[in-house]
Every structure is written in C-alpha cells, then in structure tokens.
Design a protein around this motif. Sequence first.
Motif, PDB file in Angstrom:
ATOM      1  N   GLY A 139      45.954  35.343  -1.911  1.00 58.72           N
ATOM      2  CA  GLY A 139      47.118  35.022  -1.901  1.00 58.72           C
ATOM      3  C   GLY A 139      46.585  33.535  -2.506  1.00 58.72           C
ATOM      4  N   TYR A 140      45.753  33.665  -3.091  1.00 63.75           N
ATOM      5  CA  TYR A 140      45.386  32.198  -4.156  1.00 63.75           C
ATOM      6  C   TYR A 140      45.963  32.827  -5.101  1.00 63.75           C
ATOM      7  CZ  TYR A 140      42.740  30.304  -0.606  1.00 63.75           C
ATOM      8  OH  TYR A 140      42.363  29.331   0.978  1.00 63.75           O
ATOM      9  N   ALA A 141      46.015  33.948  -5.689  1.00 62.05           N
ATOM     10  CA  ALA A 141      46.201  34.951  -6.921  1.00 62.05           C
ATOM     11  C   ALA A 141      48.062  34.612  -7.207  1.00 62.05           C
ATOM     12  CB  ALA A 141      46.043  35.979  -7.780  1.00 62.05           C
ATOM     13  N   LYS A 142      48.339  34.638  -5.769  1.00 57.56           N
ATOM     14  CA  LYS A 142      49.987  34.591  -5.713  1.00 57.56           C
ATOM     15  C   LYS A 142      49.955  32.970  -5.868  1.00 57.56           C
ATOM     16  CE  LYS A 142      51.791  38.320  -3.107  1.00 57.56           C
ATOM     17  NZ  LYS A 142      52.645  38.495  -4.008  1.00 57.56           N
ATOM     18  N   LEU A 143      49.343  31.957  -5.460  1.00 54.25           N
ATOM     19  CA  LEU A 143      49.774  30.238  -5.951  1.00 54.25           C
ATOM     20  C   LEU A 143      49.724  29.993  -7.199  1.00 54.25           C
ATOM     21  CD1 LEU A 143      47.560  28.382  -3.369  1.00 54.25           C
ATOM     22  CD2 LEU A 143      50.032  28.900  -3.465  1.00 54.25           C
ATOM     23  N   ALA A 144      48.772  31.455  -7.699  1.00 61.48           N
ATOM     24  CA  ALA A 144      48.581  30.827  -9.066  1.00 61.48           C
ATOM     25  C   ALA A 144      49.191  31.516 -10.013  1.00 61.48           C
ATOM     26  CB  ALA A 144      47.146  30.635  -9.732  1.00 61.48           C
TER      27      ALA A 144
ATOM     28  N   ALA B 117      42.596  26.955  -3.151  1.00 62.32           N
ATOM     29  CA  ALA B 117      43.723  26.618  -2.669  1.00 62.32           C
ATOM     30  C   ALA B 117      44.435  25.981  -4.044  1.00 62.32           C
ATOM     31  CB  ALA B 117      44.349  25.900  -1.286  1.00 62.32           C
ATOM     32  N   VAL B 118      43.269  24.811  -3.624  1.00 60.02           N
ATOM     33  CA  VAL B 118      44.126  23.509  -4.554  1.00 60.02           C
ATOM     34  C   VAL B 118      44.201  23.828  -5.904  1.00 60.02           C
ATOM     35  CG1 VAL B 118      43.920  21.200  -5.166  1.00 60.02           C
ATOM     36  CG2 VAL B 118      43.427  22.056  -2.644  1.00 60.02           C
ATOM     37  N   VAL B 119      43.606  24.617  -6.641  1.00 62.34           N
ATOM     38  CA  VAL B 119      42.859  24.322  -8.376  1.00 62.34           C
ATOM     39  C   VAL B 119      43.746  25.548  -8.752  1.00 62.34           C
ATOM     40  CG1 VAL B 119      41.857  25.127  -9.865  1.00 62.34           C
ATOM     41  CG2 VAL B 119      41.036  24.002  -8.075  1.00 62.34           C
ATOM     42  N   SER B 120      44.626  26.677  -7.226  1.00 62.87           N
ATOM     43  CA  SER B 120      45.438  27.654  -7.833  1.00 62.87           C
ATOM     44  C   SER B 120      46.598  27.116  -7.914  1.00 62.87           C
ATOM     45  CB  SER B 120      44.846  28.739  -6.248  1.00 62.87           C
ATOM     46  OG  SER B 120      44.178  29.418  -7.073  1.00 62.87           O
ATOM     47  N   LEU B 121      46.868  26.509  -6.869  1.00 68.93           N
ATOM     48  CA  LEU B 121      48.247  25.975  -7.064  1.00 68.93           C
ATOM     49  C   LEU B 121      48.475  24.583  -8.288  1.00 68.93           C
ATOM     50  CD1 LEU B 121      51.837  25.161  -5.809  1.00 68.93           C
ATOM     51  CD2 LEU B 121      49.868  22.807  -4.159  1.00 68.93           C
ATOM     52  N   LEU B 122      47.323  23.753  -8.155  1.00 67.98           N
ATOM     53  CA  LEU B 122      47.466  22.995  -9.855  1.00 67.98           C
ATOM     54  C   LEU B 122      47.475  23.644 -10.837  1.00 67.98           C
ATOM     55  CD1 LEU B 122      47.484  20.084 -10.741  1.00 67.98           C
ATOM     56  CD2 LEU B 122      45.120  20.229 -10.901  1.00 67.98           C
TER      57      LEU B 122
END
Length: 660
Positions: A118-123, A156-161
């Motif tokens: 999921g976090y990869a998708k955020l990035a 999550a936060v770093v992935s989104l950023l």
Amino acid sequence: MSRRVSDHDVPEGKEMEINSAPSSRRYSSENLPYVHKVGVPPKQNLLKEFTSTVKETFFADDPLRPFKDQTGSRKFVLGIQTLFPIFDWARDYNLSKFKGDLIAGLTIASLCIPQDIGYAKLANLDPQYGLYSSFVPPLVYAFMGSSRDIAIGPVAVVSLLLGTLLQNEIDSSKNPIDYRRLAFTATFFAGITQVTLGFFRLGFLIDFLSHAAIVGFMAGAAVTIALQQLKGLLGIKHFTKKTDIVSVMRSVWGTVNTEWNWETIAIGVSFLVFLFIAKFIGKKNKKFFWVPAIAPLISVIISTFSVYITHAEKHGVQIVRHIDKGVNPISAKEIFFSGEYLVKGFKIGVVAGLIALTEAVAIGRTFAAMKDYQLDGNKEMVALGTMNVVGSMTSCYVATGSFSRSAVNYMAGCNTAVSNIVMSMVVLLTLELITPLFKYTPNAILASIIISAVIGLIDIEAVILLWKIDKFDFVACMGAFFGVVFVSVEIGLLIAVSISFAKILLQVTRPRTAILGKLPRTSVYRNILQYPDAAKVAGIVIVRVDSAIYFSNSNYIKERILRWLTDEDEILKENQLPRIQYLIVEMSPVTDIDTSGIHALEELYRSLQKRDVQIILANPGQVVVDKLHASEYTELIGDDHIFLAVADAVRACTSKMEQP
C-alpha cells in the motif's frame, strides 16, 4: 581565583575569603552583615575556549574515549564494533534471545507485507518496490544500527511526501521509468544527507523542528493519506492528483453516480471495521498485541481468496493484478548523477531524508528510554543513511523507522536487531515465492490497511496537552496541520519549519524580564507576579533578565528595563513616595553577552545617569564578568557596583540611602 569582602565592610582581624562559586562560599549573607562583591575571573585562553565550545557542541559524548590507552589491534576491533554494533552485542547472543527476536520478526513481517504494498502506491511506485524496501534496508540497519527495537521499512508519511514531490517533477503515469529513476536518486541523496549529518555530528539540527510542529504535520499527513485512500475504498478510477482536502472531496463527490462501486465499498468498509476491532482488542489487552499485527495479513488473504473464487474483478472491483517476482534488481545505473534531474533529486532527497530521520530518531529514543539503554543519535544517522544509499542501488525507495511496526516489535518481545533480519528473510521468501498470489488482492483492502495504520498518527492527547501548556506551540501544531490538509504536504512542512524557527526567534529576540521583590522573613528575591507576597524595596527597582544578551535582543532588554523604571516612577509619583535611586539588574540567568549587549548596557547606564539613577549588577556569571571587564564596563559603572547576590546589592543600596 578567590574574592575578598571589601576592607571597609570587614572588621579588623575578620578578613575572610569567598570562593568564586556563590553556592560554595564559606559564609552566607544571611549570617553576616557583610557585602560580598564579585571579582574578576582568570582570563581564558581563546583557543581553549573555542576548542571547549566545539567539543561540547559536536563531541559532548567524547566518542574517542573508548580508544584511549588501547593497543592498535584493540583500537581496530573497537572501530569495527563502533561502525557495526552487531559485532559487539552478538558476542552475548543466545537461543533465548533468538526466540524473542524470531517471534517479533515474524509478527512485524505479517504487518509490513500488506503495508509495504500500500505504501508503494502512496509513493506512486509499483507494489514490489515497497517489498524491496523492507528487504535490503533492514539488513543493513541490523548490522549498523544501535536501536534494539526499531523496525525498518517504508512509512506512510515519507511515502506520501516522496510521491507528492516526485509527481510535481515527473508524471508517474506518463513517464514511469524516469519517475522511478528520480525516486532512486532522491533516495540516494536522502541517504547521503543522513550520513553527512551523522558523520559530522550535526544531528542537533533536526531538533530545530519542534515537537508541536511534528505533531501537527503528522496529523495533517495522516488525514491527507486517509483521504487519498478513498480512491481505492470507493472504487474510483479517475481521481485527483492533488492532496488538499478540497480537491479530494470534490473528486469524491463528483463521482458518486458514475464511479462508486458497491462491491468495492462493501469489501473495503467491512475489512476496515475488522481492522479497527483488532486494534481495539490489542489496545484493550496488551497480551493480544499480535491480533492487530496479524489482522492486515489475514484481511489480505481472505479478501484475495474471496475475489479469486467470485471473480469480483469482473464486476468493477479493482485488484493489484501484478507484482514482479524475485529479489531486488540492481538500480545503481538508474540513479541520475547528471542532467536536469540531478538537482531535483537532491532537493527532494534532502527533504525526505530529514523527515525520515526525524521520525526514526524520535522512535528510537522513545523505545530506548522505555528499555533504559543509550541510543547514539549520530550512529543512528550513519546507519539510516547507509541503508538508504545501499537501498537506492537495489531498487528501494526511502526507508526509515516505522512507529506502528516498532511498537509491535517491542510488544512482541524483541531483544536485538535480529528481528529486522527475520522480517527481511520473510519478505525475501515473499518476493521469491508468494508475490503471484497477490494478483487478486483488491485495492480496497490496501486502502483499509493504510487508513487503519495512519489513524494512529493523529495524537489528540498531545494536541490537548499543547493547548494546556503552551498556546504558541498549539498554534504551531495547527498551522502545520491545516497547511498539510488544505494546501499540500510540502506547504505544511514549510509552515511547520517556519513556525518552529519563528518561535526560536521570538524567544531569542523577546526574552522574559521580571520585577523582583523580597519574600517576607527571608533575604530571597523573587518575581512579584509569581509570588504575590514579595514586597518591593523602597527607592530600588530590581529587574531580572531571563536570557543571554545578544545583538538580537539587547535593544529590547534595554528598552524593557527603562519601561519598567518609567512605570515604577509613575506609580511612586501618584502615591507621593520617594523616587527610584537604584536599579539592580539580577544577571544570574544571563549565560552570555556579546558586544551589542555590552553597548546596550552602556546606553542604559547613560540613560540612568540622566535620571540620576545608579545601575547595580547582581551575580553575573564568569563569562559575562570576563567580558564586562574586558570592555571596561565595570570601570564605567564602578567595581563596587557589582555584587554577589541581590540581597547584598540591596543592603549596600539601602545603607547608602540611609546615610545623611
């Protein structure tokens, strides 16, 4: 150097010496009627003073101490153990510790696998890159890190950023190859930034981002991440690329009748409820910590199997479809070391690296305090930076310490960083054997897992505490929060940093001052606002300065003292009381003073002379006294106008006022 009581105050045969430190003088002013004056400290060597300051700033922990008086071979061994702490604690490693690490590693692996996808998708990266980032970096950290509890991987936060900043430069859907290369470049420079800070022992720089700003930024990022997951939770295909709440909600409500898919919503919401129930069980009873840890993987397994047997993907349920099988491919040649994207990758990497570092160090310190062991912040930075540099060359994006996984790691009974190695091995097996099974995993499940994970980043109790303790901290928190939610992640981060620096500047340029009064039946002088029974002394104004006096605040302090004096004069005139004859400045909180500060004191002296008021200094520190003597300020006001304590100064002033 000792100080003597002035000869005219000491009866013949009663001469005595007073030590330089006020707390260690032989006779207190309570027992004797003598006035203790402050002498000149020995002149310090400039080189020694500079060396001492540098050592205290960068080498307060004296990292070379273990190497002193050691043989060459021993120094080599200690050097290896310093760079790779695993060779130190591994000597005492045993089966009992491994059992705890094995259980902890398997537990956090079950949590990290669905989160990583999921976090990869955020990035805006393919799912396998999240898994890659939980394989290589944890291995590197296990050898170089000093924390026993921190769990490494994408967050999550770093992935989104990272995803937001990269998307501003390259559209991931139109140019996925260059986007991926820029992600590796940013990861490389994030690692270089972290290593540099650790190597040059500049870790104190991250402390400039205040706790209040971090709380607000994390909460805002959590809300933004949760809102972004509405795309997968509702089955929306055409979704805004902006992160602000207005754009997201417009995108959500604008597709109610066209793109919302009830099967997707049913899957997503039902498992989201399941995940929240699992969290509640784990929070209610610490013995069941494994329930919320394993719940995401159970959700993925059940939902994937359900979609596979029902072929829900044919009815509009969006699925992962494909995750590349196999271990991390080498990506060193894909990093931009030249061209237009080099500078862009560097800028993004520095920002992402600092945020990742802040989160990891905070997590590491938290659990180190809970287990009562020391954490070397500079070693941590070098370890985190090295793992990201290596990660950038093995198809990973920025990894750091995850709070949710670290908490599970701690509660599962981890003993050393071997739990990270166990987790890494499980991820390796997943990449080699299991990734094809994720083909039918619905995106709604990944959205549910991310939402349940980031909710924990919203710390309501911390916000309430900020409101109670410091309103300015609360404003900083809310500024960062609303900046992230209503504008963008980078603007929220900018606001957080700006407010943190604004607070520092405000405290430096506008230090507190206070009027002091005498507590009844004592010789103690305290703030009259804090102690209502403290009484002012007739004819004397006593002001305490609660800060070092520098160019940034010297004029303010001078003007504030003069305003105090003017206000007191007006009160005395209204009540027809004797005028002010002495101004005593309590300087014990003044840790340092520069040339601008001394110049301001000189201007204050001249202003007071015009008012026929004498300035008196009480208890200046060694550094301050040294500079006052070097500037000849003591000669200007007179050596006999500097005293050891406020009580001494008041007695001297009172005795002079009583003389006819």
